[in-house]
Design a protein around this motif. Structure first.
Motif: not given
Length: 127
Positions: A17, A22, A49, A52-55, A57-58, A63-64, A88
């Motif tokens: 980070r 990531s 992850y 720091v990422k948007s909802n 994205d996560v 998704g990843r 979150r």
């Protein structure tokens, strides 16, 4: 490989980070050959992850995070999703927390309801 110590699981995602990469933390976590180690490392990565990422994205199904979990057992996957929910929560996203916890709960529900609490005899009934 034995179970990694928590500080090792946390160090690589935090370092990645700091480097704004990531992928490094994810690659390290998924490279673990032991499922317990992989789960622990992915849990740390997922929390970081998710923070720091948007909802979107996560928590997206493709998704990843979902891809990283792959074919881990439902209990391992639920631990990782719960930790993403913690991330979150740190991001103050209550809707994201609810989604992540629902995914974790749905995975655990595959096992059926939890067993009934054990009834322990009292000392008088044992004599």
């Amino acid at each position: 490989m034995g179970r990694p110590e928590s500080r090792h699981c946390r160090a690589v995602p935090e370092d990645s980070r700091a480097r704004a990469d990531s992928d490094l933390g994810l690659a390290w976590a998924t490279a673990q050959s032991d499922e317990d180690a992989k789960t622990e490392c992915l849990a740390y990565w997922a929390e970081d992850y998710a923070r720091v990422k948007s909802n979107s994205d996560v928590l997206s199904a493709d998704g990843r995070l979902a891809k990283a979990i792959g074919d881990l057992s439902p209990t391992s996957a639920s631990r990782i999703w719960a930790r993403a929910g913690c991330g979150r929560a740190a991001a103050r996203d209550s809707e994201g927390v609810a989604v992540a916890i629902k995914v974790a709960k749905d995975l655990l529900d595959k096992f059926g309801p939890p067993p009934a609490a054990l009834s322990m005899p009292d000392i008088k009934s044992m004599s």
